[in-house]
Each structure stands twice: as C-alpha cells, then as structure tokens.
Design a protein around this motif. Structure first.
Motif, short mmCIF file in Angstrom:
data_model
loop_
_atom_site.label_atom_id
_atom_site.label_comp_id
_atom_site.label_asym_id
_atom_site.label_seq_id
_atom_site.Cartn_x
_atom_site.Cartn_y
_atom_site.Cartn_z
N ALA A 233 0.84 -1.21 0.00
CA ALA A 233 0.00 0.00 0.00
C ALA A 233 0.87 1.26 0.00
N GLY A 234 1.95 1.23 0.78
CA GLY A 234 2.83 2.39 0.87
C GLY A 234 3.47 2.71 -0.47
N ASN A 235 3.89 1.68 -1.18
CA ASN A 235 4.50 1.91 -2.48
C ASN A 235 3.49 2.51 -3.46
N ILE A 236 2.24 2.07 -3.35
CA ILE A 236 1.20 2.63 -4.22
C ILE A 236 0.99 4.11 -3.91
N VAL A 237 0.96 4.46 -2.63
CA VAL A 237 0.82 5.86 -2.24
C VAL A 237 1.94 6.69 -2.87
N LEU A 238 3.17 6.21 -2.69
CA LEU A 238 4.33 6.95 -3.19
C LEU A 238 4.32 7.07 -4.71
N LYS A 239 4.06 5.96 -5.39
CA LYS A 239 4.13 5.96 -6.84
C LYS A 239 2.96 6.71 -7.49
N MET A 240 1.80 6.67 -6.85
CA MET A 240 0.69 7.47 -7.36
C MET A 240 1.03 8.95 -7.22
N TYR A 241 1.61 9.30 -6.08
CA TYR A 241 1.99 10.70 -5.86
C TYR A 241 2.89 11.17 -7.00
N GLU A 242 3.93 10.41 -7.26
CA GLU A 242 4.88 10.80 -8.30
C GLU A 242 4.25 10.75 -9.69
N GLY A 243 3.46 9.71 -9.93
CA GLY A 243 2.88 9.52 -11.26
C GLY A 243 1.86 10.60 -11.61
N GLY B 185 5.62 -3.30 -9.22
CA GLY B 185 6.72 -3.46 -10.16
C GLY B 185 6.14 -4.14 -11.39
N ALA B 186 6.86 -4.09 -12.47
CA ALA B 186 6.31 -4.62 -13.72
C ALA B 186 6.52 -6.12 -13.85
N GLU B 187 7.45 -6.68 -13.11
CA GLU B 187 7.78 -8.10 -13.30
C GLU B 187 6.81 -9.01 -12.55
N GLU B 188 6.67 -10.23 -13.06
CA GLU B 188 5.71 -11.17 -12.47
C GLU B 188 6.07 -11.50 -11.03
N GLU B 189 7.38 -11.54 -10.71
CA GLU B 189 7.75 -11.98 -9.36
C GLU B 189 7.56 -10.88 -8.31
N LYS B 190 7.19 -9.67 -8.75
CA LYS B 190 6.94 -8.58 -7.80
C LYS B 190 5.55 -8.73 -7.17
N GLY B 191 5.35 -8.04 -6.06
CA GLY B 191 4.01 -7.98 -5.49
C GLY B 191 3.86 -8.70 -4.17
N GLY B 212 -0.43 -8.02 -18.00
CA GLY B 212 0.57 -8.04 -16.93
C GLY B 212 0.34 -7.01 -15.84
N SER B 213 1.40 -6.74 -15.09
CA SER B 213 1.30 -5.80 -13.98
C SER B 213 1.31 -4.36 -14.46
N VAL B 214 0.64 -3.50 -13.72
CA VAL B 214 0.67 -2.07 -13.99
C VAL B 214 1.14 -1.38 -12.71
N GLU B 215 2.24 -0.65 -12.81
CA GLU B 215 2.72 0.10 -11.65
C GLU B 215 1.87 1.33 -11.42
N ALA B 216 1.66 1.63 -10.15
CA ALA B 216 0.82 2.77 -9.79
C ALA B 216 1.27 4.05 -10.51
N ARG B 217 2.56 4.23 -10.68
CA ARG B 217 3.03 5.47 -11.29
C ARG B 217 2.61 5.61 -12.75
#
Lengths: 341, 341
Positions: A233-243, B185-191, B212-217
C-alpha cells in the motif's frame, strides 16, 4: 573541526550514472567540509566523470569495483554472486566501519537484500522499512514502509511507526511527531484486517502521538508527520503521488505551450508557479532511507538528478550526527511487544 | 420511441443534495427522451429544489421517503433500521423492477450493504466490486475494486477482471479490452502474496486480454483498460489520484493568482489549459458503478456536481441498454473456477 562523516556512494547506480552521481557528490563536498565520500564503481569511468569538477581531493576517494548490478537482476542472486559490484563493495565498506552510510540510485531489490545481509539489521528490528520523505502542502511526511516489505503483520507496522517517529524527531527536527495509519476512511472501523489489527496497537502505545487514520486523498495536503502502511500500500501511495504529479504538471506545461497566446501567458506565470510548485519537489529530500539497519542506507530515485544526490549526502550527515541507529536500537530494546523473532 | 430506462435516484445523498441532484437529473431528462427518473427523499424538499427548472413532468416522479442515512452511520444498521430512507426506498424500487438502476451520492457503506441485501448479487458473483472510471492521458481506465471489498482472495480478483472486461467492452465500447494487475513493479515476481497468486490466474484465462502488472506510477498515463486490485489498494489508487490532482491544480491556481503579472499570464493560458486538463476530469464519467448485482447501482462522489449526476444517468442508460447484468450472468455461469460459495 566537527566530526567527519564518510559516505560510501554507488557511482554506477541509476539512469544517469556515473555523471550525475559525481556531480551531486562534488557539489556536496564543496558545501560541507565535514563530509567525505568514497565512490565505488569502475575507476576509469568515475575518473572521467570527475574531470571538469573541482572538489577537495583529500575528501573524495574511489574504490574500484568492476561489476554493476542491473535493475532487472534477481536481487538475492546478484548480491551473492556479484561480489565485485559497486553496491556490494560499498556496503562492505559500511559493514567494516570504513564508511558511516551508503547511498545508491541502483536496484531497490539489491539495496534491500544487501542492506539486510551485508550491513545487517539492528537486533530486534523485524523488517527494515524503506521510508520515503514526501513533500506536502504543509511540510513533509515520512511514509514507511514505502516498498520494502509487502506482506507484513500488525506488529511490523507498529515498529514502522516507532522507527518513523524517531526519524522525524531527530533527523527532521519535529517535536512529538504525529503518527497516522494509511487507511481508506477516517473511522477506526474502516480498513482491511491488517489495518484494523494495527489501529489499537498504535493507539495504545503511549510513546507515540497517534492521531488516527489518514485517507490517501489527504496525503498531499499533509499535516501528519509519520504515515504508516504495509510496503504494498505504501509503495502505491508513493508511486501514485509521483505519477499523478508528473502527468498533471506535464499536461499543464503542454497546455501552456499549445498556442502563441498561452506561451506568452506561460512566461508571465512561470516565476510565480515555480515557487508554489517547489513545495512538491521530492528531490529536496534526497531519497528514501532504509531504517533499522546497523548503518544508514539511502535509496535514491533511479532517475535522481544531482540535487537529489547532494541532498542524500546531507541526509546521511544529519542521520549519523543524530546517531539515529543507536536511538532506534534503544527504543527497540525497550519494546515490550518485542518477541525477538 | 426506443426503450425507456427508469432510474431511481437518491435525492438526499451527497454534500449538495437535493439541489445539485435535481439539477443534474432535470438536465439529463431534457437531453434524453428515453430516460425517466424517480427521485426518492423528502417530497417537499425535492419539490422546492425542482422549482426553477423545466423538465418533462411525465418522466419525473417523486417517491416520498422521510429518512436520510448519514455518511457516518454504521451501514448495516442503517439499511436495516431506516426502512423509509431515500436509499432503501429507491433500492426497493429497483428490486421490485419499478426502476432499472439506482444512483446515489450518499454513504458508500450503505450503498454497498443495500446493494447486496436489497438488490442482490448475480448468482455466482462472490464480491460485487465498486468500479471507478478513471480519466487518463490516453483515455479511460476502469479500476476495480475501488473500495468495496478490502480483504479478498485471488479468485475474487479474477472475477473482478472478468466483470471489468465486460463493462469496458459493452458499456464503454472498447474491443478486446486489456486487463492489468495493479502492482509495485512490472515483473511477475513482484508484489504481495495476493498479487502473486492472482497473476497466473489472469494470465491463464484465455477469455482475458491480460497484459501483466501495472505500476501505480503509470496509472495516470493510461493505456490499460481494466485495472484489477483489492478494494484497499484500489481505493488508495483512486483517492491518491483525486487528492494529488486537487492539491497540485490548487497550487497551480494559487501560483497564478499570486501577483499582477501572473494574473495576466493566467488569463492568457486559461483557455489552453482548460482543454488539456479536461482530459483528467473525473466527473465526465458519472460515478463508480457497483458491478455484479441484479441491477446497476452507481455511487457518485459525495461532492458530485450536476455534470456528474447527469452523466451518471447516461451511464445507467448505456448499461441497461447493453444488458450488462445479463452478460455478466452468462460469463459467470460459465466460469470454470466458480465454486458457488
């Protein structure tokens, strides 16, 4: 002269290495006399990048390291096998007390794995979190965990809160920092199972100034010094902020450049906008510290520019001077909930 | 004349009720002849609000409901006890087939609970998600779950993906919609564990165009039609989007108004900015549909303005005309992983 702080810097990590790393480091060295830096990486590339910058030669050294850990490499393997990489060599300098802190814009995974396996966790620390300093309208918030530990339990979040409070008090200088829990509503009964379990732990910890849940939509406004979340959740907060910031400011710029009329307008508003928007400039803080290790590790953005590199150096100096690792150690030793897993 | 769609609208829900609700509804009625609306709530207040608007009297009726469910009320209790509330009365109209869809800017919790207990889930649907339409640079993405179900399993996320794909194909009109999993992260092993379990389910479902994965940013940039997340992470994505956009655009506006020079510039850039920023206008889509129920339920922002209300009406019409509930029913009936829990 005051105590000299020695920072080991991965010269090969990030999109703009080694050029921008070297620039930021030399800038920092010229500004602060009590800083010394060891750059790790391919000596000839670093030397070439250093040409053209003036810096105090007695406070900058190079430790040759021939390998580079790529962003895409599985981190556990990379740390184990690439013993001569810029990250591993720099971390060993910290482990062996030849440097006080480590800074890199390289692979988060490698920094995370190396931090725990080479530099080591403070005894009692369960999951060292990445802590991101996020600019807000009212100042700055420390978000932890911003991406190191994705599956955690409530007692880990509780530790993040305690570690974060120490950081904000002793590095950033905020008296009695407020602590909030990232949630999807302001009320105590809101949230997923993890948040509901964590809420009473934070509320009942009398060493914390816990102010309740913080909704994601209120993060940019600010007002809470320490924001606690699991690493997902924290990474999503940070990355949404930047994105979102990048996308919107890009759209504003694009709009301003779309006609002659708007271009003239842009020239007129630019100075005023610059001031207001600098409030939201993440590079002012110099990367995300990984907290709870025997020494400070700072992860910068992969796209870090020289300003972020320079500020990462300053962050290390404040951290070491305030002896944060020792303060964390003391607080964790007295942690009544600590089961020394 | 084509099929008339009847929408039951909670006239009392949201910050600006009933005034703004009534305005949006009458606007929609004037624009579309195949729309009929039943407003539920305190009759005299609705009638007072209706004064001053012209609208076709034969297509707008009022169903008196004396109670209002407040935002802060525990939803299960509220739905059970406030039988004469605007939300419960409207939902019963839908359950009894006197209306085709339900729209409200009121309490999310009450809409969620009432949707399941009064209107009912489609057989085989495990957790009806809120699905938020999010504007992006490249178009629009449907994020689900945007906040209804905070603790879910991988098979629930799999169902969200399937339901979302139907919606984007048949309501928004996107051929073979792409489906992505919100990740760090974009890779399958992330999350986290949930994401890692869900990834292969989506990849192996041949009815889905899983990318695939979509990063919040990368969310604001867009390009993926359906974004899948648990309700906790999804709500954070949505609320960060809204919060950061509000904060930054507020800062831009503030900057532009800070001096005479910048004010003149603002006048010149305004028309150009308006066009670009309208791309990111969430009100264009008219609220978040709750999918997987026997009829469409749309949750608008508490702060919804008349434009969002009007567009929510149009969304209901498209949804009912495309017979989405029936399409979801058919897909779920053929779901090989369905265990009818």
């Amino acid at each position: 002269m005051s105590q000299q702080i020695k920072v080991a810097v991965d010269a090969m990590g990030g999109d703009n290495a080694p050029g921008i790393i070297v620039k930021g480091v030399t800038d920092a060295l010229r500004e602060r006399e009590d800083l010394a830096v060891i750059l790790t990486g391919r000596k000839e590339e670093i030397e070439a990048a250093l040409k053209g910058y003036s810096y105090p030669k007695d406070r900058l050294s190079i430790q040759d390291a021939r390998e580079v850990i790529e962003m895409s490499e599985p981190p556990v393997n990379a740390i184990r096998k690439k013993k001569d990489s810029s990250i591993v060599v720099a971390m060993k300098l910290v482990r062996d007390k030849q440097a006080d802190a480590f800074v890199s814009a390289g692979s988060s995974g490698a920094i995370l794995v190396g931090g725990q396996s080479i530099i080591g966790r403070i005894r009692g620390i369960r999951r060292p979190p990445f802590a991101a300093l996020m600019p807000t309208r009212k100042g700055v918030s420390l978000l932890l965990d911003s991406g190191a530990n994705v599956d955690v339990r409530s007692e880990h979040l509780h530790q993040f809160a305690r570690i974060g409070a120490i950081y904000m008090r002793d590095v950033i200088g905020i008296k009695n920092p407020s602590v909030g829990l990232i949630n999807i509503g302001a009320e105590e009964e809101k949230g997923n199972a993890l948040v509901k379990e964590t809420f009473p732990l934070l509320r009942e910890d009398k060493t914390l100034n816990f102010t309740g849940s913080v909704e994601a939509r209120d993060v940019p406004e600010g007002g809470t010094d320490v924001l606690v979340a699991d690493g997902f959740a924290g990474n999503i907060v940070l990355k949404m902020y930047e994105g979102v910031a990048t996308a919107l400011l890009g759209a504003v710029k694009e709009g301003m450049m779309s006609s002659l009329r708007s271009k003239i307008g842009a020239l007129l508003v630019k100075p005023a906008l610059k001031g207001v928007l600098s409030t939201y400039d993440a590079t002012a803080y110099g990367g995300a510290p990984m907290l709870g290790l025997n020494a400070l590790v700072v992860k910068m953005h992969g796209s870090a520019k020289d300003r972020e590199v320079k500020n990462a150096m300053f962050q290390c100096m404040d951290f070491v001077k305030a002896d944060i690792s020792d303060k964390i150690r003391k607080v964790i030793e007295t942690d009544p909930t600590d089961d020394r897993e």
